[in-house]
Write a protein that holds these residues in place. Sequence first.
Motif, PDB file in Angstrom:
ATOM      1  N   ALA A   1       0.826  -1.376  -0.014  1.00  0.00           N
ATOM      2  CA  ALA A   1      -0.066  -0.025  -0.118  1.00  0.00           C
ATOM      3  C   ALA A   1       0.882   1.264   0.043  1.00  0.00           C
ATOM      4  O   ALA A   1       1.971   1.399   0.478  1.00  0.00           O
ATOM      5  N   GLN A   2       0.256   2.266  -0.434  1.00  0.00           N
ATOM      6  CA  GLN A   2       1.240   3.286  -0.725  1.00  0.00           C
ATOM      7  C   GLN A   2       0.818   4.348   0.290  1.00  0.00           C
ATOM      8  O   GLN A   2      -0.462   4.359   0.936  1.00  0.00           O
ATOM      9  N   SER A   3       1.691   5.344   0.832  1.00  0.00           N
ATOM     10  CA  SER A   3       1.251   6.320   1.987  1.00  0.00           C
ATOM     11  C   SER A   3       2.134   7.410   1.865  1.00  0.00           C
ATOM     12  O   SER A   3       3.144   7.587   1.281  1.00  0.00           O
ATOM     13  N   VAL A   4       1.697   8.580   2.488  1.00  0.00           N
ATOM     14  CA  VAL A   4       2.493   9.779   2.551  1.00  0.00           C
ATOM     15  C   VAL A   4       2.484  10.180   3.932  1.00  0.00           C
ATOM     16  O   VAL A   4       1.492  10.186   4.520  1.00  0.00           O
ATOM     17  N   ALA A   5       3.743  10.894   4.335  1.00  0.00           N
ATOM     18  CA  ALA A   5       3.930  11.238   5.503  1.00  0.00           C
ATOM     19  C   ALA A   5       4.219  12.948   5.435  1.00  0.00           C
ATOM     20  O   ALA A   5       5.211  13.272   4.791  1.00  0.00           O
ATOM     21  N   GLN A   6       3.461  13.828   6.109  1.00  0.00           N
ATOM     22  CA  GLN A   6       4.013  15.078   6.024  1.00  0.00           C
ATOM     23  C   GLN A   6       3.928  15.594   7.692  1.00  0.00           C
ATOM     24  O   GLN A   6       3.117  15.612   8.429  1.00  0.00           O
ATOM     25  N   PRO A   7       5.417  15.336   8.062  1.00  0.00           N
ATOM     26  CA  PRO A   7       5.537  15.388   9.441  1.00  0.00           C
ATOM     27  C   PRO A   7       5.134  16.745  10.153  1.00  0.00           C
ATOM     28  O   PRO A   7       5.147  16.782  11.322  1.00  0.00           O
ATOM     29  N   GLU A   8       5.097  17.791   9.501  1.00  0.00           N
ATOM     30  CA  GLU A   8       4.677  19.211  10.219  1.00  0.00           C
ATOM     31  C   GLU A   8       3.281  19.452   9.766  1.00  0.00           C
ATOM     32  O   GLU A   8       2.863  19.405   8.788  1.00  0.00           O
ATOM     33  N   ASP A   9       2.278  19.711  10.989  1.00  0.00           N
ATOM     34  CA  ASP A   9       0.898  20.286  10.851  1.00  0.00           C
ATOM     35  C   ASP A   9       1.152  21.499  10.216  1.00  0.00           C
ATOM     36  O   ASP A   9       0.247  21.957   9.571  1.00  0.00           O
ATOM     37  N   GLN A  10       2.100  22.431  10.727  1.00  0.00           N
ATOM     38  CA  GLN A  10       2.221  23.788  10.454  1.00  0.00           C
ATOM     39  C   GLN A  10       3.593  24.219  10.277  1.00  0.00           C
ATOM     40  O   GLN A  10       4.527  23.650  10.897  1.00  0.00           O
ATOM     41  N   VAL A  11       3.669  25.087   9.273  1.00  0.00           N
ATOM     42  CA  VAL A  11       5.028  25.788   9.167  1.00  0.00           C
ATOM     43  C   VAL A  11       4.947  27.494   9.123  1.00  0.00           C
ATOM     44  O   VAL A  11       3.987  27.809   8.302  1.00  0.00           O
ATOM     45  N   ASN A  12       5.812  28.218   9.756  1.00  0.00           N
ATOM     46  CA  ASN A  12       5.783  29.343   9.882  1.00  0.00           C
ATOM     47  C   ASN A  12       7.089  29.978   9.275  1.00  0.00           C
ATOM     48  O   ASN A  12       7.936  29.557   9.995  1.00  0.00           O
ATOM     49  N   VAL A  13       6.715  30.850   8.447  1.00  0.00           N
ATOM     50  CA  VAL A  13       8.200  31.605   7.805  1.00  0.00           C
ATOM     51  C   VAL A  13       7.761  32.973   7.808  1.00  0.00           C
ATOM     52  O   VAL A  13       6.825  33.400   7.644  1.00  0.00           O
ATOM     53  N   ALA A  14       8.811  33.807   7.957  1.00  0.00           N
ATOM     54  CA  ALA A  14       8.855  35.307   7.555  1.00  0.00           C
ATOM     55  C   ALA A  14       8.744  35.520   5.915  1.00  0.00           C
ATOM     56  O   ALA A  14       9.535  34.974   5.244  1.00  0.00           O
ATOM     57  N   GLU A  15       8.031  36.382   5.736  1.00  0.00           N
ATOM     58  CA  GLU A  15       8.260  36.866   4.254  1.00  0.00           C
ATOM     59  C   GLU A  15       9.667  37.250   3.757  1.00  0.00           C
ATOM     60  O   GLU A  15      10.168  37.755   4.420  1.00  0.00           O
ATOM     61  N   GLY A  16       9.889  36.664   2.543  1.00  0.00           N
ATOM     62  CA  GLY A  16      11.364  36.993   2.034  1.00  0.00           C
ATOM     63  C   GLY A  16      12.037  35.775   2.450  1.00  0.00           C
ATOM     64  O   GLY A  16      13.422  35.624   1.822  1.00  0.00           O
ATOM     65  N   ASN A  17      12.056  35.118   3.279  1.00  0.00           N
ATOM     66  CA  ASN A  17      12.744  34.148   3.848  1.00  0.00           C
ATOM     67  C   ASN A  17      12.451  32.702   2.905  1.00  0.00           C
ATOM     68  O   ASN A  17      11.329  32.558   2.509  1.00  0.00           O
ATOM     69  N   PRO A  18      13.337  31.599   2.887  1.00  0.00           N
ATOM     70  CA  PRO A  18      13.024  30.499   2.233  1.00  0.00           C
ATOM     71  C   PRO A  18      12.111  29.561   3.105  1.00  0.00           C
ATOM     72  O   PRO A  18      12.285  29.564   4.212  1.00  0.00           O
ATOM     73  N   LEU A  19      11.479  28.790   2.368  1.00  0.00           N
ATOM     74  CA  LEU A  19      10.708  27.893   2.941  1.00  0.00           C
ATOM     75  C   LEU A  19      10.666  26.539   2.498  1.00  0.00           C
ATOM     76  O   LEU A  19      11.104  26.150   1.204  1.00  0.00           O
ATOM     77  N   THR A  20      10.486  25.536   3.298  1.00  0.00           N
ATOM     78  CA  THR A  20      10.518  24.014   3.004  1.00  0.00           C
ATOM     79  C   THR A  20       9.334  23.261   3.513  1.00  0.00           C
ATOM     80  O   THR A  20       8.965  23.640   5.039  1.00  0.00           O
ATOM     81  N   VAL A  21       8.505  22.528   2.864  1.00  0.00           N
ATOM     82  CA  VAL A  21       7.412  21.725   3.291  1.00  0.00           C
ATOM     83  C   VAL A  21       7.936  20.565   3.122  1.00  0.00           C
ATOM     84  O   VAL A  21       8.152  20.049   1.968  1.00  0.00           O
ATOM     85  N   LYS A  22       7.801  19.495   4.348  1.00  0.00           N
ATOM     86  CA  LYS A  22       8.442  18.204   4.064  1.00  0.00           C
ATOM     87  C   LYS A  22       7.441  17.138   3.917  1.00  0.00           C
ATOM     88  O   LYS A  22       6.213  17.224   3.914  1.00  0.00           O
ATOM     89  N   CYS A  23       7.881  16.041   2.994  1.00  0.00           N
ATOM     90  CA  CYS A  23       7.173  15.142   2.473  1.00  0.00           C
ATOM     91  C   CYS A  23       8.065  13.786   2.396  1.00  0.00           C
ATOM     92  O   CYS A  23       9.017  13.823   1.657  1.00  0.00           O
ATOM     93  N   THR A  24       7.379  12.638   3.017  1.00  0.00           N
ATOM     94  CA  THR A  24       8.136  11.221   2.667  1.00  0.00           C
ATOM     95  C   THR A  24       7.219  10.616   2.337  1.00  0.00           C
ATOM     96  O   THR A  24       5.837  10.620   2.461  1.00  0.00           O
ATOM     97  N   TYR A  25       7.583   9.573   1.523  1.00  0.00           N
ATOM     98  CA  TYR A  25       6.663   8.736   0.786  1.00  0.00           C
ATOM     99  C   TYR A  25       6.817   7.279   0.794  1.00  0.00           C
ATOM    100  O   TYR A  25       7.895   6.755   1.369  1.00  0.00           O
TER     101      TYR A  25
END
Lengths: 111, 115
Positions: free
Chosen positions: B1-25
């Motif tokens: 069976a296939q599955s996906v995990a997004q370990p962070e419910d919420q990500v906060n960043v300041a405008e202009g900063n780099p962002l990363t939203v994590k995903c493993t599968y």
Amino acid sequence: EPEVTQTPSHQVTQMGQEVILRCVPISNHLYFYWYRQILGQKVEFLVSFYNNEISEKSEIFDDQFSVERPDGSNFTLKIRSTKLEDSAMYFCASLLSDTQYFGPGTRLTVL
Amino acid sequence: AQSVAQPEDQVNVAEGNPLTVKCTYSVSGNPYLFWYVQYPNRGLQFLLKYITGDNLVKGSYGFEAEFNKSQTSFHLKKPSALVSDSALYFCAVRDRGGSNYKLTFGKGTLLTVNP
């Protein structure tokens, strides 16, 4: 740019009533899908449809659910006797080049 | 069976900063990977996908994602975040060998970009 459309945007019904959710997929797409998203939860696959028949369905898609493509453009999801736990956002999608394109959803509220 | 995990419910960043939203599968074969974005009271909008080829894929609105087979990850990135990027982001996977192309989604990550 072509889009998947869904009607109505919001449907309120009484428990035990039948509802039909409608979708118009993008015209040259061949695979169609229904997903649902219960408030605060992940998007879940319900059913896929190809060549006028169901190609796969999930455990959620029990005998209360049915799909059809009655006229070559519309793609409908029918829930025969709604339950409280059917309250969710229902998304239709169609597939082109490995990508599914989603409609805006129908919010179903069962009272 | 296939599955996906997004370990962070919420990500906060300041405008202009780099962002990363994590995903493993997890899939049984080779994956097709997708990112979708959902704005309030709207449907899912396709952002980008990895099918084959270059591990770094670029998508809409300046977003990109890197496929890492050894870590089974597909993190979403953007070099400079905008307040308008604030939304719910979903990672999705399908098994390359599947015949009906159904997607399995993660639970979503709420991105908030602060001015």
